[in-house]
Design an enzyme around this catalytic site. Sequence first.
Site, short mmCIF file in Angstrom:
data_model
loop_
_atom_site.label_atom_id
_atom_site.label_comp_id
_atom_site.label_asym_id
_atom_site.label_seq_id
_atom_site.Cartn_x
_atom_site.Cartn_y
_atom_site.Cartn_z
N ASN A 9 -2.05 69.94 66.03
CA ASN A 9 -2.87 68.73 66.01
C ASN A 9 -2.92 68.24 64.57
OD1 ASN A 9 -4.83 66.77 66.13
ND2 ASN A 9 -6.53 68.18 66.58
N LYS A 11 -4.09 65.51 63.43
CA LYS A 11 -5.28 64.69 63.16
C LYS A 11 -4.88 63.41 62.42
CE LYS A 11 -7.93 68.90 63.17
NZ LYS A 11 -9.22 69.52 62.98
N HIS A 95 -11.42 66.62 72.21
CA HIS A 95 -11.49 67.43 70.99
C HIS A 95 -12.91 67.32 70.43
CE1 HIS A 95 -10.84 68.70 66.86
NE2 HIS A 95 -9.73 69.30 67.29
N GLU A 97 -13.98 66.85 67.58
CA GLU A 97 -14.20 65.73 66.64
C GLU A 97 -14.40 64.42 67.40
OE1 GLU A 97 -10.75 66.57 64.27
OE2 GLU A 97 -11.73 68.37 63.51
N GLU A 167 -11.84 75.86 71.77
CA GLU A 167 -11.94 75.68 70.32
C GLU A 167 -13.40 75.77 69.90
OE1 GLU A 167 -8.32 73.47 68.66
OE2 GLU A 167 -9.80 71.97 69.17
N GLY A 173 -11.38 74.11 61.26
CA GLY A 173 -11.29 73.64 59.88
C GLY A 173 -12.19 74.37 58.92
N SER A 212 -8.95 77.45 63.15
CA SER A 212 -8.46 78.18 61.97
C SER A 212 -7.39 79.22 62.30
CB SER A 212 -9.64 78.80 61.20
OG SER A 212 -10.48 77.77 60.70
#
Length: 249
Positions: A9, A11, A95, A97, A167, A173, A212
Amino acid sequence: MRRKIIAGNWKMNGTVGETEALIKQLLTATTGSGHAETVVCPPFTSLMIAAKLLKGSHIGLGAQDMSQHAKGAFTGEISAELLLTLGVRFVILGHSERRQYHFETDGLVNLKTRAALAAGLTPIVCVGETLEQRENGHTESVIREQIQGTMSGFGADELRRIVIAYEPVWAIGTGRTATPDQAQEVHRSIRQLLARIDDAASRELPILYGGSVKADNARGLLSQPDIDGALVGGASLKADEFVQIINAA
Ligand code: PEP
Protein backbone atom coordinates in the site's frame (compact mmCIF):
# COMPACT_ATOMS: atom_id res chain seq x y z
CA MET A 1 -3.81 -24.59 0.33
CA ARG A 2 -4.81 -20.92 0.65
CA ARG A 3 -3.46 -18.24 -1.69
CA LYS A 4 -0.62 -16.22 -0.17
CA ILE A 5 -0.64 -12.52 -1.03
CA ILE A 6 1.87 -9.75 -0.32
CA ALA A 7 0.31 -6.39 -1.13
CA GLY A 8 2.07 -3.02 -1.00
CA ASN A 9 0.00 0.00 0.00
CA TRP A 10 1.94 2.99 -1.28
CA LYS A 11 -0.56 5.47 0.18
CA MET A 12 -0.09 9.08 -1.02
CA ASN A 13 3.49 8.49 -2.15
CA GLY A 14 5.10 8.38 -5.55
CA THR A 15 5.03 10.64 -8.56
CA VAL A 16 4.55 8.95 -11.91
CA GLY A 17 8.34 8.92 -12.33
CA GLU A 18 8.94 7.43 -8.88
CA THR A 19 6.28 4.78 -9.51
CA GLU A 20 7.94 3.83 -12.76
CA ALA A 21 11.34 3.48 -11.08
CA LEU A 22 10.00 1.41 -8.17
CA ILE A 23 8.00 -0.93 -10.40
CA LYS A 24 10.98 -1.50 -12.67
CA GLN A 25 13.09 -2.40 -9.63
CA LEU A 26 10.42 -4.82 -8.38
CA LEU A 27 10.03 -6.47 -11.77
CA THR A 28 13.79 -7.02 -11.99
CA ALA A 29 14.14 -8.33 -8.45
CA THR A 30 11.24 -10.80 -8.40
CA THR A 31 10.41 -13.77 -10.59
CA GLY A 32 6.89 -14.62 -9.57
CA SER A 33 7.91 -18.23 -9.15
CA GLY A 34 7.47 -18.25 -5.36
CA HIS A 35 4.24 -19.13 -3.63
CA ALA A 36 3.06 -15.60 -2.89
CA GLU A 37 1.08 -13.42 -5.22
CA THR A 38 2.47 -9.87 -5.25
CA VAL A 39 0.24 -6.80 -5.60
CA VAL A 40 1.12 -3.09 -5.59
CA CYS A 41 -1.39 -0.33 -4.81
CA PRO A 42 -0.04 3.04 -6.00
CA PRO A 43 -1.99 6.32 -5.79
CA PHE A 44 -4.69 6.85 -8.46
CA THR A 45 -2.43 9.18 -10.45
CA SER A 46 0.13 6.40 -10.91
CA LEU A 47 -2.27 3.59 -11.81
CA MET A 48 -2.00 4.17 -15.53
CA ILE A 49 1.79 3.98 -15.72
CA ALA A 50 1.75 1.06 -13.27
CA ALA A 51 -0.80 -0.81 -15.41
CA LYS A 52 1.33 -0.29 -18.51
CA LEU A 53 4.49 -1.57 -16.81
CA LEU A 54 2.81 -4.51 -15.07
CA LYS A 55 0.74 -5.77 -18.01
CA GLY A 56 1.39 -9.47 -18.50
CA SER A 57 3.77 -9.58 -15.51
CA HIS A 58 3.62 -11.60 -12.27
CA ILE A 59 2.75 -8.50 -10.20
CA GLY A 60 -0.89 -7.52 -9.78
CA LEU A 61 -2.28 -4.02 -9.53
CA GLY A 62 -4.55 -2.62 -6.84
CA ALA A 63 -6.15 0.71 -5.93
CA GLN A 64 -6.35 2.16 -2.42
CA ASP A 65 -10.05 3.02 -2.39
CA MET A 66 -13.07 3.38 -4.67
CA SER A 67 -16.60 4.73 -4.67
CA GLN A 68 -19.62 2.66 -3.77
CA HIS A 69 -21.39 4.27 -6.74
CA ALA A 70 -21.19 3.02 -10.31
CA LYS A 71 -21.07 6.40 -12.07
CA GLY A 72 -22.42 9.92 -12.07
CA ALA A 73 -22.16 13.20 -10.19
CA PHE A 74 -19.68 12.22 -7.50
CA THR A 75 -16.89 14.78 -7.81
CA GLY A 76 -13.48 13.43 -6.91
CA GLU A 77 -14.62 9.81 -6.77
CA ILE A 78 -13.38 6.82 -8.80
CA SER A 79 -15.66 3.89 -9.63
CA ALA A 80 -14.89 0.19 -9.86
CA GLU A 81 -15.41 0.24 -13.61
CA LEU A 82 -12.90 3.09 -14.08
CA LEU A 83 -10.34 1.05 -12.15
CA LEU A 84 -11.11 -2.16 -13.99
CA THR A 85 -10.68 -0.60 -17.41
CA LEU A 86 -7.18 0.52 -16.37
CA GLY A 87 -6.17 -3.04 -15.51
CA VAL A 88 -6.68 -2.80 -11.75
CA ARG A 89 -7.68 -6.12 -10.14
CA PHE A 90 -7.61 -5.43 -6.38
CA VAL A 91 -8.90 -2.58 -4.22
CA ILE A 92 -8.13 -1.83 -0.58
CA LEU A 93 -11.34 -0.91 1.27
CA GLY A 94 -11.95 0.37 4.79
CA HIS A 95 -8.30 1.13 5.54
CA SER A 96 -8.02 2.65 9.02
CA GLU A 97 -6.81 5.93 7.50
CA ARG A 98 -10.04 6.09 5.44
CA ARG A 99 -12.02 5.29 8.58
CA GLN A 100 -10.14 7.89 10.65
CA TYR A 101 -9.78 10.80 8.21
CA HIS A 102 -12.80 10.23 5.96
CA PHE A 103 -15.20 8.82 8.56
CA GLU A 104 -15.83 5.60 6.65
CA THR A 105 -18.09 3.19 8.49
CA ASP A 106 -18.53 -0.57 8.26
CA GLY A 107 -21.79 0.07 6.41
CA LEU A 108 -20.03 2.14 3.75
CA VAL A 109 -17.24 -0.42 3.45
CA ASN A 110 -19.93 -3.07 2.93
CA LEU A 111 -21.44 -1.04 0.06
CA LYS A 112 -18.01 -0.49 -1.50
CA THR A 113 -17.22 -4.20 -1.17
CA ARG A 114 -20.49 -5.06 -2.94
CA ALA A 115 -19.66 -2.62 -5.74
CA ALA A 116 -16.14 -4.03 -6.10
CA LEU A 117 -17.43 -7.60 -6.27
CA ALA A 118 -20.15 -6.69 -8.75
CA ALA A 119 -17.49 -5.23 -11.06
CA GLY A 120 -15.16 -8.22 -10.67
CA LEU A 121 -12.49 -6.54 -8.50
CA THR A 122 -11.01 -8.34 -5.50
CA PRO A 123 -11.63 -6.24 -2.39
CA ILE A 124 -9.01 -6.26 0.38
CA VAL A 125 -11.23 -5.34 3.33
CA CYS A 126 -9.36 -3.89 6.33
CA VAL A 127 -10.33 -4.28 9.98
CA GLY A 128 -8.41 -3.50 13.16
CA GLU A 129 -8.67 -2.17 16.69
CA THR A 130 -7.11 0.99 18.14
CA LEU A 131 -4.60 0.89 21.00
CA GLU A 132 -7.24 2.10 23.45
CA GLN A 133 -9.64 -0.64 22.37
CA ARG A 134 -6.91 -3.28 22.77
CA GLU A 135 -5.84 -1.99 26.17
CA ASN A 136 -9.45 -2.02 27.37
CA GLY A 137 -9.82 -5.65 26.29
CA HIS A 138 -12.20 -4.85 23.43
CA THR A 139 -10.19 -6.28 20.52
CA GLU A 140 -12.46 -9.28 20.00
CA SER A 141 -15.72 -7.31 20.10
CA VAL A 142 -14.38 -4.54 17.84
CA ILE A 143 -13.19 -7.03 15.23
CA ARG A 144 -16.47 -8.97 15.48
CA GLU A 145 -18.47 -5.81 14.85
CA GLN A 146 -16.26 -4.80 11.91
CA ILE A 147 -16.43 -8.24 10.31
CA GLN A 148 -20.18 -8.50 10.80
CA GLY A 149 -20.72 -4.98 9.47
CA THR A 150 -18.44 -5.18 6.45
CA MET A 151 -19.52 -8.73 5.50
CA SER A 152 -23.24 -8.13 6.10
CA GLY A 153 -25.45 -9.98 3.63
CA PHE A 154 -22.59 -11.95 2.11
CA GLY A 155 -22.55 -15.73 1.56
CA ALA A 156 -20.03 -18.29 0.37
CA ASP A 157 -19.93 -16.87 -3.16
CA GLU A 158 -18.85 -13.43 -1.93
CA LEU A 159 -16.40 -14.76 0.67
CA ARG A 160 -14.59 -16.76 -2.01
CA ARG A 161 -13.80 -13.48 -3.82
CA ILE A 162 -12.76 -11.37 -0.82
CA VAL A 163 -9.44 -10.87 0.97
CA ILE A 164 -9.43 -9.59 4.58
CA ALA A 165 -6.57 -7.58 6.09
CA TYR A 166 -6.22 -7.45 9.87
CA GLU A 167 -4.42 -4.19 10.59
CA PRO A 168 -4.24 -3.18 14.25
CA VAL A 169 -4.38 0.62 14.11
CA TRP A 170 -1.67 0.90 16.78
CA ALA A 171 0.75 -0.99 14.54
CA ILE A 172 0.25 1.03 11.35
CA GLY A 173 3.20 3.26 10.57
CA THR A 174 4.34 3.16 14.18
CA GLY A 175 7.14 0.61 13.99
CA ARG A 176 5.22 -1.37 16.61
CA THR A 177 4.19 -4.75 15.19
CA ALA A 178 1.77 -7.25 16.67
CA THR A 179 3.67 -10.33 17.80
CA PRO A 180 3.04 -13.41 15.66
CA ASP A 181 0.95 -14.86 18.51
CA GLN A 182 -1.14 -11.68 18.93
CA ALA A 183 -1.80 -11.52 15.20
CA GLN A 184 -2.52 -15.25 14.89
CA GLU A 185 -5.09 -15.04 17.71
CA VAL A 186 -7.06 -12.33 15.89
CA HIS A 187 -6.70 -14.01 12.49
CA ARG A 188 -8.07 -17.25 13.94
CA SER A 189 -11.02 -15.42 15.46
CA ILE A 190 -11.73 -13.66 12.12
CA ARG A 191 -11.76 -17.04 10.38
CA GLN A 192 -14.12 -18.41 13.03
CA LEU A 193 -16.47 -15.46 12.48
CA LEU A 194 -16.39 -16.06 8.72
CA ALA A 195 -17.02 -19.78 9.29
CA ARG A 196 -20.42 -18.81 10.69
CA ILE A 197 -21.22 -17.53 7.19
CA ASP A 198 -19.69 -20.49 5.41
CA ASP A 199 -17.17 -22.90 6.86
CA ALA A 200 -15.58 -24.03 3.58
CA ALA A 201 -15.28 -20.49 2.20
CA SER A 202 -13.76 -19.27 5.48
CA ARG A 203 -10.98 -21.80 5.07
CA GLU A 204 -10.22 -20.58 1.54
CA LEU A 205 -10.26 -16.84 2.23
CA PRO A 206 -6.80 -15.22 2.61
CA ILE A 207 -6.39 -13.10 5.75
CA LEU A 208 -3.43 -10.71 5.50
CA TYR A 209 -1.68 -9.04 8.43
CA GLY A 210 -0.74 -5.37 8.20
CA GLY A 211 1.04 -3.03 10.60
CA SER A 212 4.77 -2.26 10.44
CA VAL A 213 5.63 -5.45 8.55
CA LYS A 214 9.35 -5.32 7.74
CA ALA A 215 11.92 -7.66 6.28
CA ASP A 216 13.02 -8.72 9.76
CA ASN A 217 9.59 -9.56 11.21
CA ALA A 218 7.81 -10.91 8.13
CA ARG A 219 8.93 -14.52 8.47
CA GLY A 220 7.64 -14.91 12.03
CA LEU A 221 4.25 -13.43 11.15
CA LEU A 222 3.87 -15.32 7.89
CA SER A 223 4.67 -18.66 9.49
CA GLN A 224 1.46 -18.52 11.55
CA PRO A 225 -1.27 -20.90 10.36
CA ASP A 226 -3.95 -18.25 9.80
CA ILE A 227 -1.71 -15.48 8.42
CA ASP A 228 -1.86 -15.78 4.64
CA GLY A 229 0.17 -12.77 3.64
CA ALA A 230 0.77 -9.14 4.41
CA LEU A 231 -0.49 -5.69 3.58
CA VAL A 232 2.67 -3.60 3.73
CA GLY A 233 2.80 0.18 3.94
CA GLY A 234 6.12 1.97 4.53
CA ALA A 235 8.34 -1.02 3.75
CA SER A 236 6.70 -1.52 0.34
CA LEU A 237 8.17 1.79 -0.84
CA LYS A 238 11.70 0.40 -0.62
CA ALA A 239 12.29 -2.19 -3.33
CA ASP A 240 14.95 -4.14 -1.38
CA GLU A 241 12.86 -4.43 1.75
CA PHE A 242 9.64 -5.26 -0.09
CA VAL A 243 11.40 -7.99 -2.08
CA GLN A 244 12.71 -9.51 1.16
CA ILE A 245 9.13 -9.61 2.49
CA ILE A 246 7.91 -11.22 -0.75
CA ASN A 247 10.68 -13.80 -0.46
CA ALA A 248 9.78 -14.48 3.17
CA ALA A 249 6.34 -15.56 2.01
C1 PEP B 1 -0.86 0.08 5.99
O1 PEP B 1 -1.07 1.28 6.01
O2 PEP B 1 -1.64 -0.66 5.38
C2 PEP B 1 0.31 -0.42 6.69
C3 PEP B 1 0.31 -1.65 7.04
O3 PEP B 1 1.32 0.50 6.92
P1 PEP B 1 2.75 0.19 7.61
O4 PEP B 1 3.27 -1.11 7.03
O5 PEP B 1 3.61 1.36 7.24
O6 PEP B 1 2.52 0.07 9.07
